[in-house]
Design a protein around this motif. Structure first.
Motif, PDB file in Angstrom:
ATOM      1  N   VAL C  13     -13.533  14.747  33.464  1.00  0.00           N
ATOM      2  CA  VAL C  13     -14.842  14.096  33.430  1.00  0.00           C
ATOM      3  C   VAL C  13     -15.828  14.945  34.224  1.00  0.00           C
ATOM      4  N   LEU C  14     -16.976  15.187  33.666  1.00  0.00           N
ATOM      5  CA  LEU C  14     -18.028  15.872  34.409  1.00  0.00           C
ATOM      6  C   LEU C  14     -19.359  15.228  34.057  1.00  0.00           C
ATOM      7  N   TYR C  15     -19.950  14.583  35.041  1.00  0.00           N
ATOM      8  CA  TYR C  15     -21.259  13.950  34.837  1.00  0.00           C
ATOM      9  C   TYR C  15     -22.281  14.662  35.722  1.00  0.00           C
ATOM     10  N   PHE C  16     -23.484  14.720  35.232  1.00  0.00           N
ATOM     11  CA  PHE C  16     -24.567  15.275  36.040  1.00  0.00           C
ATOM     12  C   PHE C  16     -25.575  14.196  36.355  1.00  0.00           C
ATOM     13  N   LYS C  17     -26.154  14.335  37.519  1.00  0.00           N
ATOM     14  CA  LYS C  17     -27.215  13.405  37.875  1.00  0.00           C
ATOM     15  C   LYS C  17     -28.540  14.093  37.592  1.00  0.00           C
ATOM     16  N   THR C  18     -29.376  13.442  36.804  1.00  0.00           N
ATOM     17  CA  THR C  18     -30.709  13.991  36.582  1.00  0.00           C
ATOM     18  C   THR C  18     -31.701  12.900  36.913  1.00  0.00           C
ATOM     19  N   ARG C  19     -32.951  13.243  36.827  1.00  0.00           N
ATOM     20  CA  ARG C  19     -33.976  12.250  37.173  1.00  0.00           C
ATOM     21  C   ARG C  19     -34.016  11.107  36.197  1.00  0.00           C
ATOM     22  N   ARG C  20     -33.464  11.360  34.988  1.00  0.00           N
ATOM     23  CA  ARG C  20     -33.511  10.269  34.020  1.00  0.00           C
ATOM     24  C   ARG C  20     -32.213   9.491  33.942  1.00  0.00           C
TER      25      ARG C  20
END
Lengths: 444, 350, 335
Positions: C13-20
């Motif tokens: 699993v690889l999630y990124f945090k972005t402003r949206r």
């Protein structure tokens, strides 16, 4: 780029603070321009003693008392023409009239006033009225502080009356207020009365008096060596500074950008000439040139503004704008625009320039204070506009009058604070805009 | 598939008025300069290229990057000026057009680019993007402009139109962006559409959609299309004739079916061999493709420009003399010494 | 496949945090790779295939919000290693990478020979001379003239630079090389030549590849196995033979049908619509909205069914003989 991006500003607290400060500065400017008309203000600022004689000389602002344990006195003014001033007029005979008035006031400060001056005006034909002054202290002492004839306009500087000083053993503003029981000289608090008894020698003869006990604080901003209210200078400095900074920044940015775009688009000798002019211009020392213009040509703010713009348009930013344009002119949409017949001018204005706006706006905002500072620097060097009050000129006045040596820190700090506030707010806003318009700069 | 267009080899020689654009001995050379003035040499991007393009016909120009196909395209758009030769559009030489006539010519030629995102100004809405060509070309009435914008969007199937008018390019998918690019190319109702690798930047699943759209527009508007690509596999679904370009020259010109079934030029053979088909067997053997890379266009090889890489190169001929154009088969021309005179043997690799 | 796999990826699993919001770039992915094999990760732009390569090599950007699962290399779970251990023991020692657009990823101011020698000096403890000798050997391997060692990247063509980047990945003789779109920006013949180089290396050195690409036709040049990725998930893992003749997942079928073929008169097809946003992917099957075979069950997230060693994440293959890899329970949760 679109307007929504401006809304992103709310994400940056520093930018919100900056924006609020800028709005306040703009508000102050608008207020100033409307409430204190330019011509009137300039006349007033340059008006000299006639305008400013009611103010103490070189004193800090009133709110300084909030942070002082020993409160400084405020200025107390009485005018015989004021409403409610009772004049006891007793005709003594056909010719002579006795006019008596007394001014009563509370004195609560911990320091002595700066000076006591009485301004008389009188009407007579041959023989001037004769005045006697009695000072009544709260502890019941009565001191005669002068008997003299007045002319049509006459100023009695009680504090500089050497005979009185000799008689009282100290300058009047100290001696008259001093508490006789105190070892250290300290003012006695309480109700003082100044009685003015005058005799006129002609039926039509009369006099009026304005008595001023000059305090040691004044107004919101204090006064300078010419008793001028610094508030006026600080207020008028705001629109002047903003206008100068904004005009210089906008005009130079727009021209620089257009020139860079033109060079990058046409290339060839056009670009070559622009690049060489830029390189030469970058070697020119701006400040010395401006000083020479100030000394030999004109110190008018608008002339200086013109030269600042002239010297800035071929600035280093032409190089960085050009780099972006060179890259951008290869973009597919530029080719497409050419293919559907867009003219060179249209491509520059409608296609190249909008692309650079996201870079331009933040740098423009950051540029504003640097021009404000440049103008202030010139003014501090004595090359400020000869007419307008500006922040730089206030600092210059303070410097030439040894404000810091005399401990008049407010005189330097107030305009400096305004400059710093302007610089801080525009810089903070510019940095935030940079992050909004150029998302790559944002930290992840 | 396509309607029968007047390009089949059986038909009589075409009338001149059937030819939309005719390129004659076109040379696009760029001067290399040192210090901005002293002449160093020429980049021979397009060297002695001739062809005709008929009304309503789609041709493909296939070649690798740096073969001069982009320069040829830009010259047809008059973004470059020819160094030598003529471009005859509807009977008149357009290579030196200026001012209003240049503008008129440009309105006759639509341009679809490779990278749709780069081709759309990111700061304009779709409406604005489509309005620009109309404004520039003097469509004054706002209502008419809006009507034509709507029509163009409908034609590229960006419907409902209202959903797209106020969008910025970055809000659209790659396929939708390319549709906007196509709509912009079509909005002036051009006679010729130049499509530069219109699908190479798109995902496989939408490529076909875009190619079909272009094909549909071509047929509905009887457009001539010049399709520039490096990908032979898409050509057959799009164009009638195919021109293979190598190092500034057209080396083979024929109908797509003939080219696939009977490639003549060794370079064409190499391209066909190099094109992969999805097949697990590919992984088991090496591809027999010529080594090396296309030559520099500043100092192209003498003789045939492909000879250093050519498996069939004949010493003292291919490296010495530039091959003329031969027509070993009807309507199938090739610039290769292998087809000199009565020698019509096919290269061994085919 | 009785051998121990070289690489086993489980529930990655690889999630990124972005402003949206959180981008679920790699969402519970399973696959494995045997020694001396090449697996193709096939997917369209934005499906998360490059993120998966980065996740395997632990080349993570700073905005990672979740990175979990199991990556076993020769039976050792490398997820447990610290960054420093991973750097010294795994990256470029056991797994190396040819990044996307590698020909533009070379340092423009360093000679290519020195750049290729660099990993050997760092990871193999070689001195500069040894490393350059090895680099020279690698150059011959990938077909770059040896005298190019002293050139700068801008003096090389795109194809040559790509070969240099491959040499750089090869120099430490890793067991596994991740190739991210190794030929996508290159010309046809250059592309074919590079594929030849990669094949030769595989046959000669016994290296394994993970080939990440969107180009189905070219991927067949190297593939032993194909894993199809869609919207952050692997929807099918199949051996190449079977995949290129009869793909299982409807998406794979459609994708195959969209490939124009040189000698086939059949018109290629296209897939209408566009992939879902990885910010908020649909609850059920992520392909359902574009699928021509959609039925009621597609509203639920399909598990991965394993049929004859081929796995597919689609309800159509729900049958008794199938083994099931259930979707993880923590689905969608973000740590």
């Amino acid at each position: 780029m679109n307007l929504n991006q401006f809304r992103d500003i709310t994400r940056y607290p520093s930018a919100v603070v900056a924006l609020v400060i800028i709005l306040i500065l703009v508000g102050v400017s608008i207020y100033t321009v409307i409430a204190l008309p330019y011509q009137e203000s300039v006349t007033k600022w340059r008006g000299g003693d006639m305008v400013w004689q009611d103010n103490p000389r070189g004193v800090p602002p009133t709110w300084i008392n909030l942070v002082r344990s020993k409160k400084l006195p405020e200025t107390i003014v009485y005018r015989s023409t004021d409403e409610g001033v009772e004049k006891q007029i007793t005709p003594l005979d056909k010719e002579l009239t006795d006019i008596f008035m007394s001014f009563q006031f509370e004195y609560t400060a911990d320091e002595f006033p700066q000076e006591i001056i009485l301004f008389f005006t009188s009407t007579y034909e041959k023989k001037a009225p004769y005045i006697s002054l009695i000072w009544k202290t709260p502890d019941g002492r009565e001191i005669s502080i002068g008997d003299f004839a007045i002319e049509k306009t006459y100023t009695r500087r009680i504090s500089q009356d050497d005979q009185l000083t000799k008689k009282l053993g100290a300058p009047a503003e100290v001696a008259l207020f001093a508490d006789p029981n105190s070892e250290e000289p300290a003012p006695l608090k309480g109700t003082y009365t100044l009685e003015i008894a005058g005799i006129t020698f002609e039926p039509e003869s009369a006099f009026e008096v304005k008595s001023i006990i000059f305090g040691k604080v004044y107004g919101m901003a204090g006064t300078d060596h010419l008793r001028r209210d610094l508030m006026l200078g600080l207020l008028w400095g705001t629109p002047v500074a903003l206008a100068f900074g904004l005009l210089a920044a906008v005009i130079t940015s727009v021209l620089t950008m257009t020139i860079a775009a033109t060079g990058a688009w046409f290339g060839g000798w056009v670009d070559g000439v622009i690049q060489r002019v830029t390189e030469i211009n970058m070697m020119l020392p701006v400040l010395p040139i401006l000083i020479m213009i100030g000394v030999f040509y004109s110190r008018s703010l608008w002339v200086i503004l013109g030269f600042v713009i002239l010297l800035s348009i071929f600035g280093a930013s032409i190089k960085s704008f050009r780099a972006i344009f060179m890259q951008e002119r290869e973009a597919g949409y530029i080719q497409a625009a050419q293919a559907y017949g867009a003219s060179n001018g249209r491509i520059i204005l409608r296609y190249l320039i909008p692309r650079i706006i996201p870079v331009l706006i933040p740098s423009l905002v950051v540029l504003i204070p640097s021009f404000v500072f440049l103008e202030a620097s010139l003014a501090v060097l004595g090359l400020g506009d000869p007419v307008m009050p500006t922040w730089g000129k206030i600092i210059n006045d303070a410097r030439t009058n040894g404000a810091l040596l005399k401990g008049q820190y407010y005189w330097v700090l107030e305009p400096s604070f305004m400059l710093m506030l302007t610089g801080f707010s525009f810089a903070m806003l510019g940095f935030a805009l940079d992050r909004i318009f150029n998302p790559r700069l944002r930290g992840m | 598939m396509s309607a029968q267009l007047p390009t089949s080899p059986t038909e009589a020689p075409v009338q001149t008025n059937d030819i939309l654009i005719s390129v004659k001995n076109l040379r696009v050379w760029f001067e290399l300069k040192k210090w901005g003035f002293s002449h160093v040499g020429w980049v021979r991007a397009v060297d002695d290229v001739s062809f005709d393009l008929k009304r309503g016909e789609a041709i493909a120009i296939v070649g690798e990057s740096g073969c001069g196909k982009s320069s040829l395209m830009k010259t047809l758009l008059l973004l470059n000026r020819p160094h030598q030769g003529q471009i005859i559009f509807q009977g008149r030489d357009i290579s030196n057009l200026k001012g209003k006539e240049l503008k008129w010519y440009r309105s006759q030629v639509g341009f679809v680019q490779q990278n749709p995102y780069g081709a759309l100004p990111p700061f304009m809405t779709v409406r604005r993007i489509l309005e620009e060509p109309l404004l520039i070309n003097g469509v004054k009435a706002k209502a008419e402009r809006m009507e034509r914008i709507r029509q163009a969007l409908q034609e590229v199937a960006l419907t409902p139109v209202e959903d797209f008018l106020n969008k910025y390019p970055h809000m659209l998918s790659g396929g939708q962006q390319q549709r906007v690019v196509i709509a912009r190319a079509m909005i002036l109702e051009p006679k010729l559409l130049v499509a530069d690798e219109p699908v190479s930047m798109l995902d496989a699943s939408v490529r076909v959609e875009i190619l079909r759209l272009l094909r549909k527009l071509q047929q509905e508007h009887n457009l001539s299309v010049m399709y520039i690509t490096h990908d032979l596999s898409t050509v057959r679904f799009f164009s009638e004739r195919i021109f293979v370009m190598y190092a500034g020259k057209l080396v083979e010109q024929t109908h797509i079916k003939d080219l696939l079934s009977n490639p003549l030029h060794p370079y064409t053979v190499a391209l066909l061999t190099g094109t992969s088909e999805p097949d697990a067997a590919n992984a088991k053997h090496l591809k027999e493709v010529p080594p090396g890379e296309p030559p520099s266009l500043v100092n192209p090889p003498t003789g045939c420009r492909f000879h250093p890489r050519c498996p069939n190169a004949m010493p003292d001929l291919c490296d010495a003399k530039n091959p003329p154009t031969f027509e070993p088969l009807p309507n199938h021309v090739v610039d290769c010494w292998l087809y000199d005179g009565d020698r019509t043997a096919y290269p061994e690799t085919s | 496949m009785h051998d121990q796999p070289l690489l086993r990826v489980e529930d990655l699993v690889l999630y990124f945090k972005t402003r949206r919001g959180h981008v679920q770039a790699v969402d519970h992915v399973h696959f494995q790779l045997s020694p001396n094999k090449a697996v193709v990760i096939l997917g369209e732009s934005g499906c998360g295939k490059t993120s998966m390569a980065k996740a395997i090599l632990r080349l993570l950007p700073r905005n990672v919000s979740r990175y979990s699962g199991k990556i076993e290399l020769n039976g050792e779970d490398v997820m447990g290693l610290t960054d420093e251990e991973y750097r010294t023991r795994v990256r470029w020692v056991k797994i190396s990478m040819v990044p996307q657009a590698a020909m533009n990823a070379l340092n423009p101011v360093i000679r290519v020979g020195d750049q290729v020698a660099e990993p050997a000096m760092v990871h193999l403890d070689m001195d500069k001379e040894q490393a350059l000798n090895l680099a020279q050997e690698m150059f011959q391997h990938v077909g770059v003239p040896v005298d190019f060692l002293n050139r700068y990247p801008f003096e090389l063509s795109g194809g040559m630079r790509q070969r240099v980047a491959i040499a750089m990945a090869l120099i430490t003789k890793p067991q596994l090389i991740v190739l991210d779109e190794p030929t996508s920006a290159l010309d046809l013949l250059t592309q074919a030549n590079i594929m030849n180089v990669l094949k030769t290396i595989k046959w000669e050195t016994g290296a394994s590849y993970i080939l990440i690409t969107h180009d189905i036709a070219t991927s067949s040049e190297l593939a032993d196995e194909v894993a199809v990725m869609y919207a952050g998930q692997i929807v099918e893992v199949n051996d190449a033979e079977s995949f290129f003749s009869s793909p299982l997942h409807p998406y794979s079928q459609k994708l195959m049908a969209s490939v124009p073929k040189l000698y086939d008169d059949e018109q290629p097809d296209f897939i209408p619509g566009r992939p879902p946003s990885l910010l908020d992917p649909p609850k059920g099957c992520r392909f359902a909205a574009r699928c021509h075979l959609r039925f009621e069950k597609c509203d639920q997230d399909p598990p991965t069914f394993v049929v004859d060693g081929r796995s597919v994440k689609c309800w159509l293959y729900e049958q008794e003989s199938a083994t099931v890899i259930e979707p993880a329970i923590v689905k969608g949760g973000v740590s």
